[in-house]
Scaffold this active site. Structure first.
Site, mmCIF file in Angstrom:
data_model
loop_
_atom_site.group_PDB
_atom_site.id
_atom_site.type_symbol
_atom_site.label_atom_id
_atom_site.label_comp_id
_atom_site.label_asym_id
_atom_site.label_seq_id
_atom_site.Cartn_x
_atom_site.Cartn_y
_atom_site.Cartn_z
ATOM 1 N N LYS A 1 0.824 -1.208 0.000
ATOM 2 C CA LYS A 1 0.000 0.000 0.000
ATOM 3 C C LYS A 1 0.859 1.259 0.000
ATOM 4 O O LYS A 1 0.564 2.221 -0.706
ATOM 5 C CB LYS A 1 -0.947 -0.012 1.210
ATOM 6 C CG LYS A 1 -1.955 1.133 1.169
ATOM 7 C CD LYS A 1 -3.183 0.862 2.014
ATOM 8 C CE LYS A 1 -2.909 0.886 3.487
ATOM 9 N NZ LYS A 1 -4.153 1.069 4.275
ATOM 10 N N GLY B 1 -5.432 7.251 5.533
ATOM 11 C CA GLY B 1 -4.606 8.205 6.267
ATOM 12 C C GLY B 1 -3.292 8.483 5.564
ATOM 13 O O GLY B 1 -2.838 9.627 5.504
ATOM 14 N N ASP C 1 2.338 -1.429 11.794
ATOM 15 C CA ASP C 1 1.039 -1.968 11.393
ATOM 16 C C ASP C 1 0.874 -3.444 11.731
ATOM 17 O O ASP C 1 -0.229 -3.987 11.638
ATOM 18 C CB ASP C 1 0.824 -1.778 9.893
ATOM 19 C CG ASP C 1 0.540 -0.325 9.532
ATOM 20 O OD1 ASP C 1 -0.036 0.391 10.362
ATOM 21 O OD2 ASP C 1 0.909 0.094 8.416
ATOM 22 N N LYS D 1 -3.897 5.304 15.033
ATOM 23 C CA LYS D 1 -4.142 4.647 13.747
ATOM 24 C C LYS D 1 -5.646 4.714 13.444
ATOM 25 O O LYS D 1 -6.369 5.534 13.995
ATOM 26 C CB LYS D 1 -3.615 3.204 13.798
ATOM 27 C CG LYS D 1 -2.086 3.126 13.770
ATOM 28 C CD LYS D 1 -1.552 3.522 12.411
ATOM 29 C CE LYS D 1 -0.061 3.391 12.292
ATOM 30 N NZ LYS D 1 0.414 3.741 10.942
ATOM 31 N N ARG E 1 -5.519 1.464 18.199
ATOM 32 C CA ARG E 1 -5.232 0.041 17.984
ATOM 33 C C ARG E 1 -4.747 -0.651 19.248
ATOM 34 O O ARG E 1 -4.996 -1.841 19.434
ATOM 35 C CB ARG E 1 -4.188 -0.135 16.865
ATOM 36 C CG ARG E 1 -4.806 -0.151 15.501
ATOM 37 C CD ARG E 1 -3.892 -0.762 14.447
ATOM 38 N NE ARG E 1 -4.538 -0.588 13.143
ATOM 39 C CZ ARG E 1 -3.901 -0.274 12.036
ATOM 40 N NH1 ARG E 1 -2.595 -0.073 12.055
ATOM 41 N NH2 ARG E 1 -4.548 -0.160 10.901
#
EC number: 2.5.1.19
Length: 445
Positions: free
Chosen positions: A28, A101, A328, A355, A359
């Protein structure tokens, strides 16, 4: 229709060992940047392996609003006819980033030093996320924030300066997004823009700057940091981009294979950039059987195939300085830690609180739903780890794709099934997650 009626819950159950070879979607981070650099280049940029999730498609749409021609020519294959640094068109409508984001913060940098006005917006989840961390350094260039939501949140309107000034910015947080926003803004400022980071973060922007012909220099700074100097106002040269498989997406089948006994799964073409492989390093420290095969370099990025077998894991202490290389992946690492023997302590997780959801809180709640003992001490998460997890609970995903995928993976090895309340947002980063995992033998229903 109420929000609860629009949710798409899914239940994950323990079954047979996982087996097979898969390719996960394109990275991504690289996908967002490939489109943006195509926008900032005069000429045609050809992209293969682009992640075609909602987040990246929103970035493609925004590039069109700024004057680029962006066309899909086949599965994962795209062409971008750019307008060049300094050539952006002022958008006539707000730029809607959906849940992205990364796309939003980076595009603030891309647009920031152009003498145009633009309004940034997104979905309900993105509107909750802080944007001041990207806006603060942009204001140093001369960017003016015309309007903003409460606490520096979306929707935000900025006005770029007629004559930007280069800056030297020492980032107070280890954030690749903030660093990238500053460097992308520096492209349309004269002179040298410098970013100093005390903890090295993912360096895709620096690599892609070099790939497109910008003059960028990276030198060590302190024990774990780096200094990046960029010469502004270059004429970027069109260059093809091959997007490697996203290590953050690969994390889910990798952990699933490690925690489900007897599994044997190969994930092909995974990015192995040293600033993105913190999870692989940690899992190997825990005893995961991970074999690196066919290592190679494409478009300036290291990639390899990873073969993962079911493994006996042991708890470890994960140092805080590793956080930027796997920020992540902590939710799914917490899942792995639940099946390890002995405690796993993950240090310095402040960044997880800002996030798509908080999270850290969401992971803790998911562990609680699975009956896994854990504690939070400051910004550290400690998972007790006794080699098994009861399961049987329902996890609230809070519109967070990684929370949803992490606890679906967990249910493949818990004694009782795990249910996640909503899987709709998985499409933002990994559209065929459920299909690919079922192809390996995962029981999702």
């Amino acid at each position: 229709m109420s929000a609860s009626e629009t949710k798409t819950p899914l239940t994950s159950r323990r079954g047979a060992a996982l087996a097979g070879t898969i390719t996960v979607p394109g990275d991504k981070s690289i996908s967002h940047r490939a489109l943006m650099f195509g926008l900032l280049t005069v000429g045609e940029t050809r992209i293969t392996g682009l992640l075609e999730g909602e987040d990246v498609l929103n970035t493609a749409k925004v590039c069109r609003q700024l004057g680029a021609t962006v066309e899909r020519t086949g599965p994962g294959a795209w062409r971008v006819q750019g307008v060049g640094v300094g050539g952006l068109k002022e958008p006539t409508e707000p730029l809607d980033f959906g849940n992205a984001g990364t796309g939003c913060r980076l595009m603030m940098g891309v647009i920031g030093c152009h003498p145009i006005r633009a309004t940034f917006d997104g979905d309900a989840s993105l509107r909750k996320r802080p944007m001041r961390r990207a806006l603060d350094p942009l204001e140093l260039f001369g960017v003016r924030v015309v309007e903003q939501g409460e606490g520096g949140r979306l929707p935000i309107t900025i006005q770029g300066p007629k004559d930007a000034v280069p800056v030297t910015y020492e980032s107070p947080v280890a954030s690749a997004q903030v660093k990238s926003a500053v460097l992308l803004a520096g492209l349309n400022a004269p002179g040298i823009t410098t970013v100093i980071e005390t903890e090295a973060t993912r360096d895709h922007t620096e690599r892609m700057l070099s790939h497109f012909g910008a003059e960028v220099t990276v030198t060590p700074h302190g024990a774990h940091g780096r200094r990046i100097d960029l010469v502004g106002q270059p004429e970027l040269k069109a260059a093809p981009v091959v997007v490697p498989a996203d290590p953050s997406s690969a994390a889910f089948p990798i952990v699933a294979a490690a925690i489900v006994p007897g599994s044997d799964v190969t994930v092909t073409g995974v990015m192995m950039n040293p600033l993105r492989t913190g999870l692989i390093t940690t899992l190997i420290e825990m005893g995961a059987e991970i074999e690196v095969l066919n290592a190679r370099v494409e478009s300036g990025e290291d990639i390899a195939d990873l073969r993962v077998r079911g493994s006996r894991l042991t708890g470890v202490d994960v140092p805080a300085h590793r956080a930027p290389s796997m920020i992540d992946e902590y939710p799914v690492l917490a899942v792995a830690a639940a099946f390890a023997e002995g405690p796993t302590r993950m240090r310095g997780l402040h960044e997880l609180r800002v996030k798509e959801s908080d999270r850290l809180a969401a992971v803790a709640a998911g562990l609680a739903a699975a009956g896994v003992a854990h504690t939070i001490e400051g910004d550290d998460l400690i998972v007790a780890g006794d080699g098994r997890a009861p399961g049987g609970g329902t996890v609230e995903t809070h519109m967070d794709h990684r929370i949803a995928m992490s606890f679906l993976v967990m249910g493949l090895a818990t004694a009782q099934p795990m249910r996640v309340d909503d899987t709709a947002f998985i499409a933002t980063s990994f559209p065929d997650f459920v299909g690919l995992m079922r192809g390996l033998g995962a029981d999702f229903s």
